[in-house]
Design an enzyme around this catalytic site. Structure first.
Site, short mmCIF file in Angstrom:
data_model
loop_
_atom_site.label_atom_id
_atom_site.label_comp_id
_atom_site.label_asym_id
_atom_site.label_seq_id
_atom_site.Cartn_x
_atom_site.Cartn_y
_atom_site.Cartn_z
N TYR A 13 0.82 -1.16 0.03
CA TYR A 13 -0.16 -0.10 0.05
C TYR A 13 0.71 1.32 0.04
CZ TYR A 13 -3.09 -3.83 1.59
OH TYR A 13 -3.72 -4.91 1.53
N ASP A 15 3.36 2.42 -1.93
CA ASP A 15 3.83 2.73 -3.07
C ASP A 15 2.54 3.56 -3.85
OD1 ASP A 15 6.46 2.00 -3.41
OD2 ASP A 15 5.19 -0.04 -3.26
N TYR A 190 4.63 -4.69 9.30
CA TYR A 190 4.92 -6.03 8.26
C TYR A 190 4.87 -7.27 9.26
CZ TYR A 190 6.73 -2.46 5.16
OH TYR A 190 6.81 -1.40 4.35
N GLN A 251 -7.81 6.40 2.93
CA GLN A 251 -6.46 7.23 3.54
C GLN A 251 -7.09 8.59 4.65
OE1 GLN A 251 -4.87 8.39 -0.10
NE2 GLN A 251 -2.83 6.98 0.36
N ARG A 267 4.30 1.81 9.14
CA ARG A 267 5.49 1.11 8.41
C ARG A 267 5.78 1.82 7.00
NH1 ARG A 267 1.71 -4.33 6.13
NH2 ARG A 267 1.43 -3.32 4.32
N GLY A 268 6.81 1.24 6.25
CA GLY A 268 7.05 1.83 5.00
C GLY A 268 7.11 2.98 4.91
N GLU A 269 6.68 3.97 3.91
CA GLU A 269 6.85 5.32 3.55
C GLU A 269 5.57 6.13 3.91
OE1 GLU A 269 8.23 8.48 0.18
OE2 GLU A 269 9.26 6.45 0.30
N ASP A 270 4.53 5.63 3.26
CA ASP A 270 3.23 6.61 3.42
C ASP A 270 2.92 6.73 4.81
OD1 ASP A 270 1.16 8.15 2.11
OD2 ASP A 270 -0.15 6.43 2.91
N SER A 271 2.57 5.73 5.65
CA SER A 271 2.09 5.86 6.85
C SER A 271 3.26 6.57 7.69
CB SER A 271 1.63 4.74 7.54
OG SER A 271 2.53 3.65 7.75
#
Length: 374
Positions: A13, A15, A190, A251, A267-271
């Site tokens: 989610y 990207d 994750y 979102q 996690r990741g970049e967006d959140s």
């Protein structure tokens, strides 16, 4: 002005979450005509229920969405936008590049890179990269300093946060009065995160804690704790811990969830970026890379963000498997240390948010740079 944005979904989610936010902002705030090419419509639909996973072309919230199935296809100069953005070094279709080379003037071409706090980014931000047929691509890096592109942020986000009332929102998600009164933590991570061990530390705690976790996240640990299938609506309390499973929210509601909680696991970049705009303490689960390169990126961020928060840094490193040794698996000790830093972490989160605001926003910074190239 037209802009084409190409996205391949690698991190379920993250990207598409970034690209979808950027596309909507470019339309709503800057008046661009935006086409989003994306290969995974199913992941996209989890964030935006309006998406039709069977459609090759559709219009969603004023953004033209095209299902990017493969690298084939014939394109003409009329198909090429004024600004072309490839997210995270995806390969554009060869036919599209051929059409770009026929355009006069040539389109502005950006490689929008992934977010990192590493120092080398400042030297690479905005660098040109000659391409075939005389085309020129420029690297554009989001980041945490004035020498980068900044972070993705909509103009109205801060006002929305200030006007937000958490209690009605949380009641809509099913929280009871006892859960509303407890410490609230959102959990987005994750699958390899040590969630079961952390649940045990929370269960044995001396203060009530409610963990709000989207459906499908930490599925094994959630099923084990709740004794059910872990579907949205599942809830269980053992000791001091209540785990409540939430539906996977769009979102805008995810932002509200971050605002409503006392601590956010992201996690990741967006959140990760949205947690920073929330102005609340957070723990980041970074996307894993080969040879543990992600640990280097994590430490680079913690050096900037958590310089005066040693307990938060220690917890974050262990959460990401970047530390080991005697006592490293004692999540009760790690959690107590993090709790003891609560006031300092809250103050740091707010100061960091103000610091990031001063750098402007990614979309505006990118368009300003594009104007200098045209």
């Amino acid at each position: 002005m037209k802009l084409d944005l190409f996205c391949r979904v690698v991190d379920n989610y993250g990207d598409i979450g970034i690209c979808w936010r950027l596309a909507r902002q470019l339309v709503r705030e800057h008046g661009l005509t935006v086409t989003l090419y994306v290969d995974d419509l199913a992941s996209f639909r989890r964030l935006c229920p309006e998406v039709d996973v069977a459609a090759d072309r559709q219009q969603v919230q004023q953004v033209a969405v095209r299902h990017w199935r493969d690298q084939d296809g014939v394109y003409t100069p009329a198909d090429v936008a004024d600004i072309v953005v490839e997210f995270f070094a995806v390969d554009l279709p060869p036919g599209y590049i051929d059409a770009m080379a026929q355009c006069q003037p040539r389109p502005v071409w950006f490689n929008l890179e992934g977010l990192t706090a590493e120092a080398w980014v400042e030297g690479c931000h905005r660098l040109p990269s000659p391409q075939r047929q005389g085309l020129m691509k420029h690297f554009f890096f989001p980041g945490f300093t004035g020498n980068t592109g900044g972070l993705l942020r909509e103009a109205a986000l801060e006002q929305q946060r200030l006007q937000f009332a958490p209690a009605p929102f949380l009641r809509q998600l099913g929280l009871t009065p006892a859960e509303l009164a407890s410490r609230k933590v959102s959990l987005f991570c994750y699958p390899h995160a040590p969630v079961s061990a952390l649940f045990e530390a929370w269960r044995l705690g001396d203060k009530p804690l409610t963990c709000l976790v989207p459906e499908g996240v930490a599925a094994d640990a959630v099923r084990a704790f709740t004794g059910g299938d872990g579907a949205a609506g599942a809830v269980a309390t053992h000791g001091a811990l209540t785990v409540r499973v939430l539906p996977f929210v769009p979102q805008p509601d995810y932002d509200k969830l971050l605002w409503a909680c006392d601590l956010n696991f992201v996690r990741g970049e967006d959140s990760f970026v949205r947690a920073q705009w929330a102005g609340k303490p957070f723990i980041w689960h970074i996307y894993p890379q080969d040879d543990n390169l992600h640990h280097k990126k994590l430490r680079a961020f913690l050096q900037r963000y958590a310089e005066n928060l040693p307990e938060l840094a220690s917890f974050s490193l262990r959460w990401n498997g970047a530390t080991a040794g005697v006592g490293a698996d004692d999540w009760t000790t790690l959690w107590r240390g993090l709790e003891g830093e609560g006031d300092a972490a809250t103050a740091c989160a707010e100061a960091w948010r103000q610091q990031m605001l001063a750098h402007g926003d990614l979309a505006g910074n990118m368009l300003a740079f594009a104007a200098t190239l045209r």
